[in-house]
Design a protein around this motif. Structure first.
Motif, mmCIF file in Angstrom:
data_model
loop_
_atom_site.group_PDB
_atom_site.id
_atom_site.type_symbol
_atom_site.label_atom_id
_atom_site.label_comp_id
_atom_site.label_asym_id
_atom_site.label_seq_id
_atom_site.Cartn_x
_atom_site.Cartn_y
_atom_site.Cartn_z
ATOM 1 N N GLY A 273 0.793 -1.218 0.000
ATOM 2 C CA GLY A 273 0.000 0.000 0.000
ATOM 3 C C GLY A 273 0.828 1.271 0.000
ATOM 4 N N LEU A 274 2.138 1.148 -0.210
ATOM 5 C CA LEU A 274 2.974 2.353 -0.244
ATOM 6 C C LEU A 274 2.631 3.169 -1.492
ATOM 7 C CD1 LEU A 274 6.500 0.972 0.771
ATOM 8 C CD2 LEU A 274 4.914 2.266 2.176
ATOM 9 N N LYS A 275 2.618 4.496 -1.334
ATOM 10 C CA LYS A 275 2.381 5.384 -2.463
ATOM 11 C C LYS A 275 3.665 5.480 -3.300
ATOM 12 C CE LYS A 275 -1.673 7.504 -1.172
ATOM 13 N NZ LYS A 275 -2.017 6.620 -0.070
ATOM 14 N N TYR A 276 3.527 6.021 -4.528
ATOM 15 C CA TYR A 276 4.672 6.066 -5.445
ATOM 16 C C TYR A 276 5.914 6.663 -4.793
ATOM 17 C CZ TYR A 276 7.644 7.305 -9.396
ATOM 18 O OH TYR A 276 8.717 7.441 -10.237
ATOM 19 N N TRP A 277 5.752 7.839 -4.155
ATOM 20 C CA TRP A 277 6.934 8.503 -3.619
ATOM 21 C C TRP A 277 7.487 7.775 -2.395
ATOM 22 C CZ3 TRP A 277 9.682 11.210 -6.611
ATOM 23 C CH2 TRP A 277 9.076 11.939 -7.629
ATOM 24 N N GLN A 278 6.588 7.143 -1.623
ATOM 25 C CA GLN A 278 7.070 6.347 -0.488
ATOM 26 C C GLN A 278 7.857 5.151 -1.003
ATOM 27 O OE1 GLN A 278 3.263 5.487 1.308
ATOM 28 N NE2 GLN A 278 3.561 7.068 2.859
ATOM 29 N N MET A 279 7.305 4.498 -2.022
ATOM 30 C CA MET A 279 7.976 3.325 -2.584
ATOM 31 C C MET A 279 9.360 3.711 -3.104
ATOM 32 S SD MET A 279 6.617 0.935 -5.679
ATOM 33 C CE MET A 279 6.674 2.115 -7.024
ATOM 34 N N MET A 280 9.408 4.828 -3.843
ATOM 35 C CA MET A 280 10.683 5.258 -4.397
ATOM 36 C C MET A 280 11.654 5.645 -3.280
ATOM 37 S SD MET A 280 10.994 4.856 -7.457
ATOM 38 C CE MET A 280 9.972 4.258 -8.761
ATOM 39 N N GLY A 281 11.170 6.462 -2.362
ATOM 40 C CA GLY A 281 12.047 7.013 -1.338
ATOM 41 C C GLY A 281 12.507 5.988 -0.313
ATOM 42 N N LEU A 282 11.650 5.036 0.010
ATOM 43 C CA LEU A 282 11.989 4.106 1.091
ATOM 44 C C LEU A 282 12.581 2.805 0.577
ATOM 45 C CD1 LEU A 282 8.688 4.526 3.112
ATOM 46 C CD2 LEU A 282 10.936 5.346 3.820
ATOM 47 N N ILE A 283 12.133 2.369 -0.582
ATOM 48 C CA ILE A 283 12.506 1.028 -1.036
ATOM 49 C C ILE A 283 13.421 1.057 -2.256
ATOM 50 C CG2 ILE A 283 11.618 -1.227 -1.752
ATOM 51 C CD1 ILE A 283 10.660 -0.313 1.024
ATOM 52 N N ILE A 284 12.997 1.737 -3.299
ATOM 53 C CA ILE A 284 13.692 1.592 -4.578
ATOM 54 C C ILE A 284 14.970 2.431 -4.620
ATOM 55 C CG2 ILE A 284 13.455 1.758 -7.077
ATOM 56 C CD1 ILE A 284 11.631 -0.319 -5.748
ATOM 57 N N LEU A 285 14.849 3.750 -4.337
ATOM 58 C CA LEU A 285 16.031 4.598 -4.477
ATOM 59 C C LEU A 285 17.179 4.214 -3.543
ATOM 60 C CD1 LEU A 285 14.546 8.110 -5.245
ATOM 61 C CD2 LEU A 285 15.989 6.696 -6.708
ATOM 62 N N PRO A 286 16.909 3.900 -2.267
ATOM 63 C CA PRO A 286 18.049 3.521 -1.424
ATOM 64 C C PRO A 286 18.852 2.368 -2.032
ATOM 65 C CG PRO A 286 16.093 3.800 -0.075
ATOM 66 C CD PRO A 286 15.653 3.917 -1.506
ATOM 67 N N GLN A 287 18.144 1.419 -2.627
ATOM 68 C CA GLN A 287 18.866 0.300 -3.235
ATOM 69 C C GLN A 287 19.529 0.710 -4.538
ATOM 70 O OE1 GLN A 287 16.850 -3.608 -3.165
ATOM 71 N NE2 GLN A 287 15.131 -2.524 -2.299
ATOM 72 N N ALA A 288 18.799 1.484 -5.361
ATOM 73 C CA ALA A 288 19.342 1.871 -6.662
ATOM 74 C C ALA A 288 20.557 2.775 -6.480
ATOM 75 C CB ALA A 288 18.271 2.579 -7.492
ATOM 76 N N LEU A 289 20.475 3.705 -5.526
ATOM 77 C CA LEU A 289 21.607 4.610 -5.307
ATOM 78 C C LEU A 289 22.805 3.828 -4.802
ATOM 79 C CD1 LEU A 289 19.859 7.745 -3.779
ATOM 80 C CD2 LEU A 289 20.743 7.429 -6.081
ATOM 81 N N LYS A 290 22.538 2.844 -3.977
ATOM 82 C CA LYS A 290 23.646 2.048 -3.455
ATOM 83 C C LYS A 290 24.385 1.335 -4.594
ATOM 84 C CE LYS A 290 24.170 -2.157 -1.187
ATOM 85 N NZ LYS A 290 23.537 -3.200 -0.380
ATOM 86 N N ILE A 291 23.634 0.744 -5.505
ATOM 87 C CA ILE A 291 24.318 0.086 -6.631
ATOM 88 C C ILE A 291 25.040 1.114 -7.480
ATOM 89 C CG2 ILE A 291 24.067 -1.679 -8.417
ATOM 90 C CD1 ILE A 291 21.198 -1.941 -7.829
ATOM 91 N N SER A 292 24.525 2.339 -7.515
ATOM 92 C CA SER A 292 25.100 3.340 -8.412
ATOM 93 C C SER A 292 26.273 4.095 -7.815
ATOM 94 C CB SER A 292 24.026 4.354 -8.819
ATOM 95 O OG SER A 292 22.821 3.725 -9.128
ATOM 96 N N ILE A 293 26.636 3.821 -6.570
ATOM 97 C CA ILE A 293 27.678 4.634 -5.923
ATOM 98 C C ILE A 293 28.939 4.797 -6.786
ATOM 99 C CG2 ILE A 293 29.319 4.729 -3.994
ATOM 100 C CD1 ILE A 293 27.119 3.712 -2.188
ATOM 101 N N PRO A 294 29.501 3.721 -7.337
ATOM 102 C CA PRO A 294 30.723 3.929 -8.121
ATOM 103 C C PRO A 294 30.501 4.908 -9.270
ATOM 104 C CG PRO A 294 30.360 1.593 -7.735
ATOM 105 C CD PRO A 294 29.122 2.306 -7.264
ATOM 106 N N GLY A 295 29.371 4.769 -9.965
ATOM 107 C CA GLY A 295 29.085 5.658 -11.084
ATOM 108 C C GLY A 295 28.824 7.078 -10.636
ATOM 109 N N ILE A 296 28.136 7.220 -9.501
ATOM 110 C CA ILE A 296 27.833 8.557 -8.987
ATOM 111 C C ILE A 296 29.127 9.278 -8.624
ATOM 112 C CG2 ILE A 296 26.798 9.818 -7.056
ATOM 113 C CD1 ILE A 296 24.577 7.749 -7.003
ATOM 114 N N VAL A 297 29.993 8.580 -7.900
ATOM 115 C CA VAL A 297 31.245 9.208 -7.486
ATOM 116 C C VAL A 297 32.109 9.519 -8.706
ATOM 117 C CG1 VAL A 297 33.359 8.864 -6.180
ATOM 118 C CG2 VAL A 297 31.175 8.208 -5.209
ATOM 119 N N ASN A 298 32.050 8.634 -9.685
ATOM 120 C CA ASN A 298 32.763 8.885 -10.931
ATOM 121 C C ASN A 298 32.294 10.197 -11.553
ATOM 122 O OD1 ASN A 298 34.673 7.971 -12.661
ATOM 123 N ND2 ASN A 298 33.262 6.745 -13.889
ATOM 124 N N THR A 299 30.984 10.404 -11.563
ATOM 125 C CA THR A 299 30.431 11.634 -12.121
ATOM 126 C C THR A 299 30.850 12.843 -11.284
ATOM 127 O OG1 THR A 299 28.543 10.292 -12.769
ATOM 128 C CG2 THR A 299 28.309 12.669 -12.984
#
Ligand SMILES: Nc1ncnc2c1ncn2[C@@H]1O[C@H](COP(=O)(O)OP(=O)(O)OP(=O)(O)O)[C@@H](O)[C@H]1O
Ligand SMILES: [Mg+2]
Lengths: 369, 257
Positions: A273-299
């Motif tokens: 029942g999480l809303k779009y922004w809750q889902m993104m902010g609590l579940i999806i982005l924390p994981q996606a950003l974690k995988i992206s750390i090397p690329g983010i720091v590279n940028t």
């Protein structure tokens, strides 16, 4: 040779005991890591030989046969580097034309950066929850310190220069490009066609042109397009284009991370029942950003080094100040020294970011420990 | 099959899920064909059938993880339409447990359980934590509360997933092959939790090929093939006296090993 019993029954369960110690001393470490087989041994020996060729020469040049004092380059008489200029020029290299009596403000902004970063680096630190508010307020505090107002003497951004200018543009770009990049990445995957088209167009256009052309746009074209009577500071304009440029790269890095998140994560979040922004902010982005750390720091690192490109629109960042010193008759021909010196600053900052990202990846690893 | 005592009839006259004339297509592929199903309050239904027969799709329609094109699905008086309010209302009432657990790997077992109560039910953090611990105890892993999913065995992960769904205090629980990704020795610990749950009177729809479990808890067995409900009966009749040839063939295949 004793015969092995082919069946057995153990009477007692074995008790728990601590694991054997992991470190086996320097010799053991060297044997395991440097001389484990003939190929490894060969690499080690070649590396040692190369170090022996290079390091003494560099040390000689930089320190042992170098000159450290003098009025101009003619005072440097030995065969090594000439560092005599550092004493006279260091303020220029670091602070540009910032009023000398106000330099404490730049230093204070830099010192305050430490407590602002601390809660982001060490989230288990006591008081991290309160310091996080300080982190949020830091950009405002730093801006106020640097430009002044409200009783502080005003310093126009045209006086910004040297490494302080690189850090200002770089830090602002880093802080802004992450959220914009996230928005663009989400927009590109959005179900709403308008969001998607806008995001794709923005990303592709900004990625498709050289940063230098964007800087010219910021310097020359933007003021023409801005409404009459409305002017935007040059440094601000530079920050805007640098941010836009990096956001486009950042968006693609984060989109890569988003694609690494299994569909099941979205489904579990939605089913709950999480809303779009809750889902993104609590579940999806924390994981996606974690995988992206090397690329983010590279940028981030790319962005920071690209701040030296402001030289093309006549801003005096550390590189430009180095250039002008090298063409000054007093210090003519000291380009190696100047560029080595400048590179060192960039290396320190970029290497720290890289170390931090390694630390962060380790801390966010939830698979063991 | 063991002739378990016929469970007391439940939920007669008061359906909590009503599916009528349900049809669904993936592109041009007709995956669900004219499904009619009524589930009573506190009723336990086990769905089986060959791979690709549409079992997952059917139960995923019930909490709108899949959208249907024809027919009506009414869950606890709320019809599933494009209306987001209705979808939210239904999702708050319906918990689901997936074959692949789908725990959130960046959160501890406890945090996985707290996220729904905190953000959807807007419960204070203290209460949410207490509730989460309560359910972790019910699935018998309170001592794993502070571990991350990656540090738990498959059976433990699936039990956390069950606790996470229960923390939303749903009226209906959907299970999509909850044990088929598990090693044999872990299947029992998950099934035990589900049997316990059945005893509390939860309405359950379970896609499963664990026939002993089905015989023990199911009020109704459903056999699906090619997007249709081929047979629906009490477990007793279903196992001992299957009507359709396809059901017989399927049962003989599945009970062989
Ligand atoms: N998102 C999708 N897009 C297209 N086809 C799909 C999609 N999801 C499922 N299908 C197809 O629909 C059919 C039914 O799928 P479903 O997952 O409901 O079967 P199932 O009975 O649960 O099978 P299994 O026992 O293997 O889980 C399958 O043929 C599957 O390939
Ligand atoms: Mg399935």
């Amino acid at each position: 040779m004793t015969a092995q019993p082919f069946h057995r029954a153990q009477a007692d369960m074995l008790g728990e005991r601590p694991p054997p110690p992991r470190t086996v001393g320097t010799i053991g470490w060297m044997r395991a890591n440097l001389f484990s087989n003939w190929f490894n041994t060969g690499l080690t020996l070649v590396s040692l030989y190369l170090l022996w060729l290079i390091v003494p020469g560099v040390l000689d040049w930089a320190f042992f046969t170098a000159d450290f004092a003098g009025e101009d380059r003619f005072a440097c008489t030995s065969s090594g580097a000439c560092w005599a200029w550092v004493d006279q020029r260091i303020k220029l290299f670091l602070y540009g034309f910032y009023p000398i009596d106000q330099i404490w403000r730049v230093n204070l902004a830099l010192i305050l950066l430490a407590p602002a970063l601390a809660p982001l680096l060490f989230d288990k630190m006591p008081g991290a929850r309160y310091l996080r508010w300080f982190s949020l307020a830091y950009p405002i505090i730093a801006t106020f310190l640097l430009i002044g107002g409200l009783g502080l003497e005003k310093v126009p951004t045209s006086k910004f220069g040297g490494f302080m200018l690189n850090i200002t543009i770089g830090l602002a770009g880093i802080v802004l490009s992450l959220p914009f990049g996230i928005m663009l990445a989400l927009g590109r995957r959005s179900k709403l066609p308008i969001m998607r088209i806008f995001s794709v167009a923005f990303i592709e256009i900004l990625r498709g042109v050289p940063l230098i052309t964007l800087l010219f746009v910021a310097a020359i074209l933007l003021p023409i397009f801005l409404p009459e009577g409305f002017s935007l500071d040059l440094v601000v304009r530079v920050i805007v284009v640098v941010t836009a440029f990096s956001s486009a790269y950042m968006a693609e890095v984060i989109r890569g991370g988003l694609q690494g998140i299994p569909q099941g994560q979205y489904e579990a979040a939605q089913a709950m029942g999480l809303k779009y922004w809750q889902m993104m902010g609590l579940i999806i982005l924390p994981q996606a950003l974690k995988i992206s750390i090397p690329g983010i720091v590279n940028t981030f690192i790319g962005l920071f080094k690209d701040t030296t490109l402001v030289i093309v629109i006549g801003l005096f960042d550390i590189l430009n100040i180095g250039n002008s010193m090298v063409s000054n008759p007093k210090w003519l021909g000291l380009s190696t020294e100047a560029y080595v010196f400048i590179s060192l600053f960039f290396f320190l900052v970029c290497f720290s970011m890289s170390r931090y990202s390694a630390l962060l990846e380790k801390r966010l690893d939830t698979t063991n420990g | 099959m063991s002739a378990a005592e016929t469970p007391p009839a439940r939920g007669k006259g008061e359906p909590i899920i009503e599916i009528t004339g349900l049809n669904k297509w993936f592109g041009s592929f007709h995956v669900l064909r004219d499904i009619n199903l009524s589930v009573g309050r506190q009723e336990r239904i086990v769905i089986c059938g060959p791979s690709g027969s549409g079992k997952s799709t059917l139960i995923r329609c019930i909490n709108r993880l899949e959208e249907h094109q024809e027919g009506t699905i009414i869950v606890d008086g709320v019809e599933l339409t494009h209306d987001l309010k209705n979808i939210d209302a239904v999702r708050r009432e319906v918990g689901i447990v997936f074959q692949q657990f789908n725990l959130f790997p960046h959160l501890t077992a406890l945090e996985n359980c707290m996220i729904g109560p905190t953000w959807v039910r807007k419960m204070p953090k203290k209460d949410a934590e207490q509730l989460a611990m309560e359910y972790l105890e019910r699935v018998k892993i309170p001592e794993q509360a502070h571990k991350y999913p990656g540090q738990l065995s498959g059976g433990q992960q699936q039990r956390v997933a069950i606790a996470r769904a229960l923390c939303m205090r749903p009226n209906i629980m959907l299970f999509d092959e909850p044990t088929s990704a598990l090693d044999p020795e872990m299947i029992k610990e998950v099934l035990d939790v589900m049997v316990d749950l059945a005893e509390t009177g939860m309405t359950m729809l379970v896609v499963s090929h664990e026939m002993a479990f089905a015989a023990q808890v199911a009020d109704q067995m459903i056999f699906m093939d090619a997007g249709q409900i081929i047979e629906q009966n009490t477990p007793d009749e279903f196992f001992n006296n299957p009507q359709s040839d396809r059901t017989k063939l399927f049962l003989s295949q599945i009970l062989e090993h």
